[in-house]
Write a protein that holds these residues in place. Structure first.
Motif, PDB file in Angstrom:
ATOM      1  N   ARG A  93       0.772  -1.188  -0.085  1.00 35.93           N
ATOM      2  CA  ARG A  93      -0.063   0.216   0.140  1.00 35.93           C
ATOM      3  C   ARG A  93       0.714   1.254  -0.116  1.00 35.93           C
ATOM      4  O   ARG A  93       0.510   2.266  -0.714  1.00 35.93           O
ATOM      5  CB  ARG A  93      -0.796   0.165   1.286  1.00 35.93           C
ATOM      6  N   ASN A  94       1.970   1.044   0.769  1.00 37.20           N
ATOM      7  CA  ASN A  94       2.793   2.202   0.776  1.00 37.20           C
ATOM      8  C   ASN A  94       3.376   2.681  -0.541  1.00 37.20           C
ATOM      9  O   ASN A  94       3.543   3.657  -1.196  1.00 37.20           O
ATOM     10  CB  ASN A  94       4.082   2.251   1.726  1.00 37.20           C
ATOM     11  N   LEU A  95       3.902   1.318  -1.261  1.00 38.14           N
ATOM     12  CA  LEU A  95       4.224   1.553  -2.622  1.00 38.14           C
ATOM     13  C   LEU A  95       3.400   2.238  -3.711  1.00 38.14           C
ATOM     14  O   LEU A  95       3.632   3.050  -4.538  1.00 38.14           O
ATOM     15  CB  LEU A  95       4.842   0.368  -3.193  1.00 38.14           C
ATOM     16  N   TYR A  96       2.086   1.606  -3.377  1.00 45.24           N
ATOM     17  CA  TYR A  96       0.984   1.843  -4.252  1.00 45.24           C
ATOM     18  C   TYR A  96       0.743   3.448  -4.332  1.00 45.24           C
ATOM     19  O   TYR A  96       0.565   4.183  -5.142  1.00 45.24           O
ATOM     20  CB  TYR A  96      -0.251   1.277  -3.647  1.00 45.24           C
ATOM     21  N   ASN A  97       0.722   3.817  -2.967  1.00 43.48           N
ATOM     22  CA  ASN A  97       0.592   5.456  -2.802  1.00 43.48           C
ATOM     23  C   ASN A  97       1.620   6.290  -3.395  1.00 43.48           C
ATOM     24  O   ASN A  97       1.328   7.424  -3.872  1.00 43.48           O
ATOM     25  CB  ASN A  97       0.269   5.663  -1.054  1.00 43.48           C
ATOM     26  N   ALA A  98       2.808   5.541  -3.094  1.00 45.92           N
ATOM     27  CA  ALA A  98       3.906   6.674  -3.605  1.00 45.92           C
ATOM     28  C   ALA A  98       3.973   6.834  -5.256  1.00 45.92           C
ATOM     29  O   ALA A  98       3.989   7.857  -5.772  1.00 45.92           O
ATOM     30  CB  ALA A  98       5.400   5.843  -3.139  1.00 45.92           C
ATOM     31  N   VAL A  99       3.723   5.481  -5.801  1.00 46.76           N
ATOM     32  CA  VAL A  99       3.503   5.632  -7.211  1.00 46.76           C
ATOM     33  C   VAL A  99       2.480   6.437  -7.766  1.00 46.76           C
ATOM     34  O   VAL A  99       2.478   7.106  -8.786  1.00 46.76           O
ATOM     35  CB  VAL A  99       3.564   4.124  -7.827  1.00 46.76           C
ATOM     36  N   ASN A 101       0.841   8.713  -6.399  1.00 50.98           N
ATOM     37  CA  ASN A 101       0.933  10.062  -5.975  1.00 50.98           C
ATOM     38  C   ASN A 101       1.888  10.771  -7.229  1.00 50.98           C
ATOM     39  O   ASN A 101       1.714  11.787  -7.520  1.00 50.98           O
ATOM     40  CB  ASN A 101       1.516  10.454  -4.534  1.00 50.98           C
ATOM     41  N   SER A 102       2.904  10.190  -7.456  1.00 55.10           N
ATOM     42  CA  SER A 102       3.753  10.746  -8.544  1.00 55.10           C
ATOM     43  C   SER A 102       3.085  10.806  -9.810  1.00 55.10           C
ATOM     44  O   SER A 102       3.009  11.661 -10.796  1.00 55.10           O
ATOM     45  CB  SER A 102       4.973   9.811  -8.724  1.00 55.10           C
ATOM     46  N   VAL A 103       1.975   9.959 -10.219  1.00 49.87           N
ATOM     47  CA  VAL A 103       1.196  10.107 -11.170  1.00 49.87           C
ATOM     48  C   VAL A 103       0.608  11.321 -11.332  1.00 49.87           C
ATOM     49  O   VAL A 103       0.255  12.228 -12.156  1.00 49.87           O
ATOM     50  CB  VAL A 103       0.491   8.735 -11.716  1.00 49.87           C
ATOM     51  N   GLU A 104      -0.451  11.187 -10.202  1.00 49.29           N
ATOM     52  CA  GLU A 104      -1.409  12.209  -9.897  1.00 49.29           C
ATOM     53  C   GLU A 104      -0.594  13.668  -9.711  1.00 49.29           C
ATOM     54  O   GLU A 104      -1.382  14.489 -10.245  1.00 49.29           O
ATOM     55  CB  GLU A 104      -2.298  12.012  -8.538  1.00 49.29           C
ATOM     56  N   THR A 105       0.232  13.657  -9.163  1.00 48.77           N
ATOM     57  CA  THR A 105       0.985  15.261  -9.038  1.00 48.77           C
ATOM     58  C   THR A 105       1.800  15.584 -10.361  1.00 48.77           C
ATOM     59  O   THR A 105       2.210  16.720 -10.577  1.00 48.77           O
ATOM     60  CB  THR A 105       1.738  15.312  -7.892  1.00 48.77           C
ATOM     61  N   GLY A 106       1.847  14.544 -11.259  1.00 47.57           N
ATOM     62  CA  GLY A 106       2.754  14.734 -12.652  1.00 47.57           C
ATOM     63  C   GLY A 106       4.276  14.897 -12.249  1.00 47.57           C
ATOM     64  O   GLY A 106       5.146  15.337 -12.826  1.00 47.57           O
ATOM     65  N   SER A 107       4.519  14.536 -11.006  1.00 47.20           N
ATOM     66  CA  SER A 107       6.076  14.517 -10.577  1.00 47.20           C
ATOM     67  C   SER A 107       6.971  13.377 -11.327  1.00 47.20           C
ATOM     68  O   SER A 107       7.997  13.796 -11.344  1.00 47.20           O
ATOM     69  CB  SER A 107       6.233  14.508  -9.105  1.00 47.20           C
ATOM     70  N   GLY A 108       6.257  12.333 -11.710  1.00 47.47           N
ATOM     71  CA  GLY A 108       7.180  11.349 -12.421  1.00 47.47           C
ATOM     72  C   GLY A 108       7.952  10.787 -11.512  1.00 47.47           C
ATOM     73  O   GLY A 108       7.935  10.903 -10.366  1.00 47.47           O
ATOM     74  N   GLY A 109       8.744   9.791 -12.048  1.00 46.93           N
ATOM     75  CA  GLY A 109       9.806   9.125 -11.239  1.00 46.93           C
ATOM     76  C   GLY A 109       9.922   7.765 -11.809  1.00 46.93           C
ATOM     77  O   GLY A 109       9.348   7.128 -12.494  1.00 46.93           O
TER      78      GLY A 109
END
Ligand SMILES: Nc1ncnc2c1ncn2[C@@H]1O[C@H](COP(=O)(O)OP(=O)(O)OP(=O)(O)O)[C@@H](O)[C@H]1O
Length: 160
Positions: A93-99, A101-109
């Motif tokens: 779940r932590n990884l799910y949230n991190a990935v 979040n990066s999609v939703e904020t457009g920060s990428g990664g």
């Protein structure tokens, strides 16, 4: 305008059982309006009062990848991701949230998830993929070998 969208999408995808929900129909209709506007040098983005479809619906034309990726049954994807997410471990779940979040904020990664065989890496990807596809987003899972791509049972593209 919406009436023949389903028919045309069925022809384009050669899938006579294809179903589109109201939101997907609306997105395709808006994409057609965007096409019409572009022919007179304007675009839908200039009309902020209108809903804006995800960019994946715009100018999808005859790109098979985009056609496939925008014809998922988003309701089925939502049911699937909710089911998967429900039993995710805290770590998943932590990884799910991190990935996400990066999609939703457009920060990428770039995320490198590693762990022993059977620890749930694929399960995590499936959860993320279903979640993003349930929102009409395009996800292209890739694997570094044809066998892995086949075994994962995804709609994989082998982009070595
Ligand atoms: N949170 C979870 N809830 C329920 N089942 C899970 C969960 N995580 C993993 N599983 C199940 O455990 C099994 C192994 O998980 P998975 O295939 O994701 O592991 P993996 O890390 O990708 O393994 P490998 O590295 O061998 O490919 C699968 O049957 C998967 O459905």
């Amino acid at each position: 305008m919406v009436d023949d969208i389903l028919l045309r999408r069925r022809e384009l995808t050669s899938n006579s059982n294809l179903m589109l929900n109201d939101q997907q129909l609306q997105f395709y209709a808006l994409a057609e309006i965007d096409d019409l506007l572009r022919s007179i040098g304007k675009s839908l983005k200039q009309f902020e009062q209108l809903p804006q479809p995800p960019t994946s619906y715009l100018k999808s034309g005859s790109n098979n990848l985009i056609i496939e990726e925008t014809t998922y049954n988003v309701q089925e994807m939502e049911t699937e991701y909710l089911k998967l997410l429900q039993s995710c471990t805290e770590e998943q779940r932590n990884l799910y949230n991190a990935v996400l979040n990066s999609v939703e904020t457009g920060s990428g990664g770039l995320y490198f998830v590693y762990g022993s065989g059977g620890c749930g890496k694929t399960y995590l990807w499936r959860t993320l993929i279903c979640k993003l596809r349930s929102e009409g987003k395009i996800v292209l899972p890739v694997a570094s070998s044809g066998i892995a791509a086949t075994l994962k049972g995804w709609n994989n593209r082998n982009l070595q």
